[in-house]
Design a protein around this motif. Structure first.
Motif, PDB file in Angstrom:
ATOM      1  N   SER A  57       0.800  -1.226   0.000  1.00 36.23           N
ATOM      2  CA  SER A  57       0.000   0.000   0.000  1.00 36.23           C
ATOM      3  C   SER A  57       0.838   1.284   0.000  1.00 36.23           C
ATOM      4  CB  SER A  57      -0.929   0.004   1.215  1.00 36.23           C
ATOM      5  OG  SER A  57      -0.178   0.076   2.419  1.00 36.23           O
ATOM      6  N   TYR A  61      -0.565   5.063  -0.710  1.00 32.29           N
ATOM      7  CA  TYR A  61      -0.473   6.108   0.314  1.00 32.29           C
ATOM      8  C   TYR A  61       0.150   7.376  -0.275  1.00 32.29           C
ATOM      9  CZ  TYR A  61       1.075   8.639   4.441  1.00 32.29           C
ATOM     10  OH  TYR A  61       1.299   9.617   5.371  1.00 32.29           O
ATOM     11  N   LYS A  65      -4.367   7.490  -2.356  1.00 33.49           N
ATOM     12  CA  LYS A  65      -5.426   6.557  -2.722  1.00 33.49           C
ATOM     13  C   LYS A  65      -5.562   5.407  -1.725  1.00 33.49           C
ATOM     14  CE  LYS A  65      -5.073   7.483  -7.639  1.00 33.49           C
ATOM     15  NZ  LYS A  65      -4.859   6.931  -8.967  1.00 33.49           N
ATOM     16  N   TRP A  67      -7.250   3.931   1.536  1.00 33.74           N
ATOM     17  CA  TRP A  67      -8.371   4.077   2.454  1.00 33.74           C
ATOM     18  C   TRP A  67      -8.120   3.165   3.637  1.00 33.74           C
ATOM     19  CZ3 TRP A  67     -11.281   2.385  -2.395  1.00 33.74           C
ATOM     20  CH2 TRP A  67     -11.426   3.454  -3.271  1.00 33.74           C
ATOM     21  N   GLY A  68      -8.241   3.685   4.823  1.00 29.65           N
ATOM     22  CA  GLY A  68      -7.997   2.838   5.985  1.00 29.65           C
ATOM     23  C   GLY A  68      -8.590   3.406   7.252  1.00 29.65           C
ATOM     24  N   PHE A  69      -8.771   2.537   8.212  1.00 29.14           N
ATOM     25  CA  PHE A  69      -9.243   2.897   9.545  1.00 29.14           C
ATOM     26  C   PHE A  69      -8.412   2.137  10.560  1.00 29.14           C
ATOM     27  CE2 PHE A  69     -13.158   3.088   6.980  1.00 29.14           C
ATOM     28  CZ  PHE A  69     -13.580   4.379   7.255  1.00 29.14           C
ATOM     29  N   TYR A 105      -7.210  -4.500  -6.154  1.00 30.33           N
ATOM     30  CA  TYR A 105      -7.246  -3.840  -4.854  1.00 30.33           C
ATOM     31  C   TYR A 105      -6.920  -4.841  -3.758  1.00 30.33           C
ATOM     32  CZ  TYR A 105      -9.280   0.369  -6.800  1.00 30.33           C
ATOM     33  OH  TYR A 105      -9.475   1.521  -7.505  1.00 30.33           O
TER      34      TYR A 105
END
Length: 124
Positions: A57, A61, A65, A67-69, A105
């Motif tokens: 990733s 980053y 682009k 996406w994360g939590f 992805y």
């Protein structure tokens, strides 16, 4: 690979006196185990899903682009286990999405205990 049960012949056809064989996988997903350290260490030294995800990733980053939590919650071991089962269902759903588009992805998910200090309960 046929002998190992990973692929199977799904179609054959005869072309100029030669049988062509078309192969397909025997499962939608294969789980690969990691050999454990012979010294008795419970954790594999050469494989970590999040290390792989972090490496994969990095470019996303940099390009904005990714996406994360990340969240932390004080919950019981049973709640963590139940939540993990729900995440496993989501992973299965992701694995079964119809293939389309030009981009592959990645999807990483994990539940793990931390050494964070215990936070006060919501009733305080």
């Amino acid at each position: 690979m046929c002998e190992a049960g990973l692929i199977q012949v799904v179609r054959t056809r005869r072309v100029r006196a030669i049988d062509e064989r078309f192969y397909g996988r025997t499962a939608r997903m294969f789980y690969v185990g990691v050999e454990r350290d012979p010294g008795g260490d419970d954790f594999p030294r050469d494989f970590n899903d999040f290390e792989v995800a972090a490496r994969e990733s990095a470019a996303a980053y940099r390009d904005g682009k990714l996406w994360g939590f990340i969240r932390h919650a004080r919950i019981s071991e049973g709640q963590a286990s139940d939540f993990w089962e729900r995440m496993a269902e989501l992973v299965t759903e992701f694995d079964q999405l119809p293939r389309s588009g030009e981009t592959v992805y990645g999807f990483a998910v994990g539940v793990y205990p931390t050494d964070h200090p215990t936070l006060p309960g919501s009733d305080n």
